[in-house]
Design a protein around this motif. Structure first.
Motif, PDB file in Angstrom:
ATOM      1  N   UNK A 162       1.072  -1.199   0.386  1.00 39.56           N
ATOM      2  CA  UNK A 162       0.138  -0.481  -0.126  1.00 39.56           C
ATOM      3  C   UNK A 162       1.016   1.527   0.391  1.00 39.56           C
ATOM      4  N   UNK A 163       1.750   0.991  -0.764  1.00 38.50           N
ATOM      5  CA  UNK A 163       3.156   2.625  -0.799  1.00 38.50           C
ATOM      6  C   UNK A 163       2.087   3.107  -1.930  1.00 38.50           C
ATOM      7  N   UNK A 164       2.585   4.790  -1.527  1.00 31.71           N
ATOM      8  CA  UNK A 164       1.822   5.382  -2.534  1.00 31.71           C
ATOM      9  C   UNK A 164       3.008   5.389  -3.876  1.00 31.71           C
ATOM     10  N   UNK A 165       2.084   5.719  -4.909  1.00 32.97           N
ATOM     11  CA  UNK A 165       3.171   5.243  -6.511  1.00 32.97           C
ATOM     12  C   UNK A 165       4.824   5.939  -6.262  1.00 32.97           C
ATOM     13  N   UNK A 166       5.969   5.087  -6.527  1.00 31.26           N
ATOM     14  CA  UNK A 166       7.162   5.321  -6.617  1.00 31.26           C
ATOM     15  C   UNK A 166       7.677   5.097  -5.376  1.00 31.26           C
ATOM     16  N   UNK A 167       7.047   5.572  -4.700  1.00 29.13           N
ATOM     17  CA  UNK A 167       7.965   4.459  -2.841  1.00 29.13           C
ATOM     18  C   UNK A 167       7.785   2.820  -3.139  1.00 29.13           C
ATOM     19  N   UNK A 168       7.610   2.051  -3.376  1.00 27.29           N
ATOM     20  CA  UNK A 168       7.932   0.713  -3.716  1.00 27.29           C
ATOM     21  C   UNK A 168       9.095   0.347  -4.746  1.00 27.29           C
ATOM     22  N   UNK A 169       9.306   1.443  -5.733  1.00 23.04           N
ATOM     23  CA  UNK A 169      10.323   1.480  -6.500  1.00 23.04           C
ATOM     24  C   UNK A 169      11.230   1.991  -5.551  1.00 23.04           C
ATOM     25  N   UNK A 170      11.551   3.045  -5.108  1.00 20.00           N
ATOM     26  CA  UNK A 170      12.555   3.487  -4.320  1.00 20.00           C
ATOM     27  C   UNK A 170      12.975   2.337  -2.898  1.00 20.00           C
ATOM     28  N   UNK A 171      11.911   1.639  -2.926  1.00 21.65           N
ATOM     29  CA  UNK A 171      12.884   1.018  -1.675  1.00 21.65           C
ATOM     30  C   UNK A 171      13.087   0.051  -1.961  1.00 21.65           C
ATOM     31  N   UNK A 172      12.722  -0.545  -3.139  1.00 25.53           N
ATOM     32  CA  UNK A 172      13.130  -2.008  -3.853  1.00 25.53           C
ATOM     33  C   UNK A 172      12.248  -3.360  -4.136  1.00 25.53           C
ATOM     34  N   UNK A 173      11.203  -2.752  -3.522  1.00 31.16           N
ATOM     35  CA  UNK A 173       9.709  -4.211  -3.402  1.00 31.16           C
ATOM     36  C   UNK A 173       8.672  -3.741  -4.187  1.00 31.16           C
TER      37      UNK A 173
END
Length: 375
Positions: free
Chosen positions: A91-102
């Motif tokens: 349930x990450x905001x768009x772009x946050x999962x990419x930054x975190x690597x997940x």
């Protein structure tokens, strides 16, 4: 089935508990501070616990794993779990999962069969955080949920989160079926906004068909009368009618000893009752106020007229029908509420579930183990 929950608050965790009730192993990954709902307590709740009533409504049957995804160790642990998982709920905001690597693209290189469900507030193109009260306002629910001439009201539960959770479940079940047929994983996206708009149902159709905005009617129904209005009987009982057929209205008039209402041209058909709503509601309020509400409800049940008492939450859950939806208290603690409301001979529910975990708690660790990775 292994479900990795990278979601917080309500919609995503509700889906995690849903799968736990069906027998899945659900690993809830929490930041070092824990899911924020651990701190969302009413004034009646004890301060010395990290399991609030709010947190408990969506986290039965899970294990808690603490991982700081901004560190190499925390990310490595979560990626190792994702490589073995059947489903990831994020349930990450768009772009946050990419930054975190997940995000899905990175995790599917480790696990091509992975089904990745991503919940956002407004879709993949908007970085706005989604909050239920705001979505209730923006999607028209608060506007409609008001008495005529009064201020809009939020629903007393996080309705949009729960609607999104249902969309997420449905999408995941179709994705699991697709994988069973093809062997392929997939990416599933659900937004709170889309879920809210999809649930406007007849209210949306009214605007689409007529170009007229539906108006707030309190608990009344725009196209059925009497339906939803609260009446107070002579003994103080508050009750609701849901008269959807002319035959039911005739039975209601008989029970109220007012058969002439059914013969009145203003009330003989539902269309006429809608046109003369105010006059009929006035008559019903007056007459129901003269009778015993419990006696009336029993008679309406015998006549097949849909009606019910207005109950508190506690009253609803302590009836036999309510107790069947409860998860038994474990170790002298509190009971829980099931998220699975269907019964299937093909897929029985787990008979018992572990209670909502403390932060970092996993079976066999004797309590709060503080399994915090990457700090």
């Amino acid at each position: 089935m292994l479900v990795l929950e990278l979601a917080s608050v309500l919609a995503g965790p509700q889906v995690g508990q849903f799968f736990a009730e069906l027998g899945a192993t659900v690993l809830k990954v929490e930041a070092p501070a824990g899911d924020v709902t651990r701190t969302w307590k009413t004034s009646a709740e004890p301060a010395a616990t990290d399991v609030s009533a709010y947190f408990s409504c969506a986290n039965w049957g899970k294990q808690s794993i603490v991982a700081d995804l901004t560190t190499a160790a925390g990310l490595a642990r979560v990626r190792e779990l994702a490589a073995r998982a059947d489903v990831v709920i994020a349930s990450y905001k768009p772009g946050d999962a990419e930054k975190l690597g997940v995000d899905y693209d990175q995790l599917r290189t480790l696990n091509p069969r992975l089904i990745y469900a991503h919940l956002t507030g407004y879709g993949p193109e908007s970085a706005r955080a989604g909050y239920d009260a705001v979505l209730q306002a923006e999607a028209g629910f608060m506007y409609l949920n008001a008495q005529p001439g009064q201020e809009p009201q939020k629903m007393p539960v996080a309705l949009i989160d729960l609607l999104a959770a249902h969309q997420l479940k449905e999408g995941l079940l179709t994705a699991l079926y697709h994988r069973a047929c093809t062997g392929q994983g997939s990416l599933l996206r659900v937004s709170l906004l889309d879920s809210a708009l999809a649930s406007l149902a007849n209210q949306a159709a009214t605007w689409l068909v007529t170009s007229h905005d539906p108006k707030p009617l309190g608990s009344g129904h725009p196209s059925i009368v009497p339906y939803g209005t609260v009446y107070r009987a002579g003994n103080g009982r508050s009750l609701v009618l849901a008269v959807g057929a002319d035959r039911q209205f005739r039975h209601l008039c008989a029970a109220l000893e007012r058969p002439e209402w059914a013969a009145d041209a203003r009330f003989g058909t539902n269309e006429a009752r809608v046109a003369h709503r105010a006059a009929l509601e006035t008559l019903l309020q007056q007459r129901i106020g003269e009778v015993d509400g419990d006696t009336l409800l029993r008679e309406l049940e015998q006549l097949g007229v849909p009606a019910g008492a207005v109950r508190t939450v506690g009253e609803a859950l302590t009836l036999e029908s309510g107790r069947q939806m409860l998860l038994p208290a474990a170790g002298g603690g509190f009971a829980g509420l099931r998220t699975v409301a269907f019964r299937s001979s093909a897929w029985p529910l787990a008979p018992t579930l572990s209670p909502p975990p403390h932060l970092g708690e996993q079976p066999g660790d004797g309590g709060v183990a503080g399994k915090e990775l990457g700090r």
